[in-house]
Design an enzyme around this catalytic site. Sequence first.
Site, PDB file in Angstrom:
ATOM      1  N   ASP A 162       0.848  -1.198   0.000  1.00 53.15           N
ATOM      2  CA  ASP A 162       0.000   0.000   0.000  1.00 53.15           C
ATOM      3  C   ASP A 162       0.881   1.244   0.000  1.00 53.15           C
ATOM      4  O   ASP A 162       1.626   1.487   0.944  1.00 53.15           O
ATOM      5  CB  ASP A 162      -0.877   0.020   1.260  1.00 53.15           C
ATOM      6  CG  ASP A 162      -1.790   1.226   1.288  1.00 53.15           C
ATOM      7  OD1 ASP A 162      -2.951   1.095   0.863  1.00 53.15           O
ATOM      8  OD2 ASP A 162      -1.342   2.318   1.710  1.00 53.15           O
ATOM      9  N   TYR A 201       3.195   9.850  -0.616  1.00 55.72           N
ATOM     10  CA  TYR A 201       4.302   9.287   0.168  1.00 55.72           C
ATOM     11  C   TYR A 201       5.641   9.540  -0.522  1.00 55.72           C
ATOM     12  O   TYR A 201       6.695   9.391   0.100  1.00 55.72           O
ATOM     13  CB  TYR A 201       4.150   7.775   0.382  1.00 55.72           C
ATOM     14  CG  TYR A 201       2.902   7.303   1.084  1.00 55.72           C
ATOM     15  CD1 TYR A 201       2.016   8.192   1.696  1.00 55.72           C
ATOM     16  CD2 TYR A 201       2.599   5.951   1.145  1.00 55.72           C
ATOM     17  CE1 TYR A 201       0.869   7.735   2.327  1.00 55.72           C
ATOM     18  CE2 TYR A 201       1.455   5.489   1.789  1.00 55.72           C
ATOM     19  CZ  TYR A 201       0.592   6.391   2.362  1.00 55.72           C
ATOM     20  OH  TYR A 201      -0.545   5.929   2.985  1.00 55.72           O
ATOM     21  N   HIS A 214      -7.397   9.919  -1.715  1.00 53.33           N
ATOM     22  CA  HIS A 214      -6.695   9.911  -0.426  1.00 53.33           C
ATOM     23  C   HIS A 214      -7.495  10.593   0.695  1.00 53.33           C
ATOM     24  O   HIS A 214      -7.509  10.132   1.832  1.00 53.33           O
ATOM     25  CB  HIS A 214      -5.330  10.595  -0.603  1.00 53.33           C
ATOM     26  CG  HIS A 214      -4.284  10.120   0.356  1.00 53.33           C
ATOM     27  ND1 HIS A 214      -2.968   9.913  -0.013  1.00 53.33           N
ATOM     28  CD2 HIS A 214      -4.350   9.803   1.659  1.00 53.33           C
ATOM     29  CE1 HIS A 214      -2.283   9.495   1.046  1.00 53.33           C
ATOM     30  NE2 HIS A 214      -3.106   9.426   2.068  1.00 53.33           N
TER      31      HIS A 214
END
Length: 292
Positions: free
Chosen positions: A48, A53, A111
């Site tokens: 994931d 990120y 998100h």
Amino acid sequence: MSTDLPTIELATGSLIPQLGLGVWQADDEDTERAVRFAIGTAGYRHIDTAAAYGNEAAVGRGIAASGVDRSEIFVTTKLWNADHGRARTLAAIDASLERLGLDHVDLYLIHWPLQDTDRMIETWQTMIEIQSSGKATSIGVSNFQPHHLTAIIDASGQAPAVDQIELHPRLAQRELREFCGDRGIAVEAWSPLGGSGSGWGSDSSPNTLLTDPTLTGIAERHGRSTAQVMIRWHLQNGVIVIPKSVHDDRIAQNIDVLDFELNAADMDAIATLDTGARIGGHPDELNLGAPD
Ligand code: A2P
């Protein structure tokens, strides 16, 4: 190596391994090594990541180096907040796939819901286009509350396959899990071990769940670690769980949870830890990085 990871069938019919590796806050070097080890040695089949990120390319390199065929690995990434809206969403999935070095992801998530309902709905409708194009086998959301879910389902007629939410023993999310369960939405836990204490929210205190006396007591009785107890708790609740670690011993430990079970008294004791305390921001308040 674990070979019998439990799976959950998503609304699309795809099977998602119920346990995966999270890589939030892992730098490129750690991410590549952790992903390679998790898949190639420890038996993980589910990674994931997220555009936000900053490590999608490292995830892609780790997958390529793992020696396991792409078709056996479930890969999730997420649309960042700045990319809400149709044109940006369509460009963002292409950019994520390019960085990952993949032609599709198994799951693509919005998100955060953000605070512009019309744009959130437009973004969800674009996610449906992306699913139709084959660039994402399944689509879902992250951090959506019931009112966000209702808005996109009512507007599009399609429920997300997954809602990935902050979920750990201090924030057990019973109502939201029930709401999702009633609508065929699988629930996935982020910060399933209580996180690292350096999240996007207001609370930057260190993780206290890993040393919580209730959890350590249960762990001692089973001859396991507190992390393993929390992972079992998620699995037994029917939740998809993606603990993050960049350390080989912890990555291996976190998947070594299929040969013991928490009993009803353990589950009841863990239920008493639910104070509703969040590590991250509340989805209705956090508008981080939203486009103008
Ligand atoms: P590290 O990557 O240094 O191992 P969450 O998944 O809830 O976000 O939290 C993961 C945090 O807990 C990370 O900071 C991770 O750090 C640490 N962690 C992961 N697995 C274990 C474990 N088995 N024992 C102790 N700490 C762990």
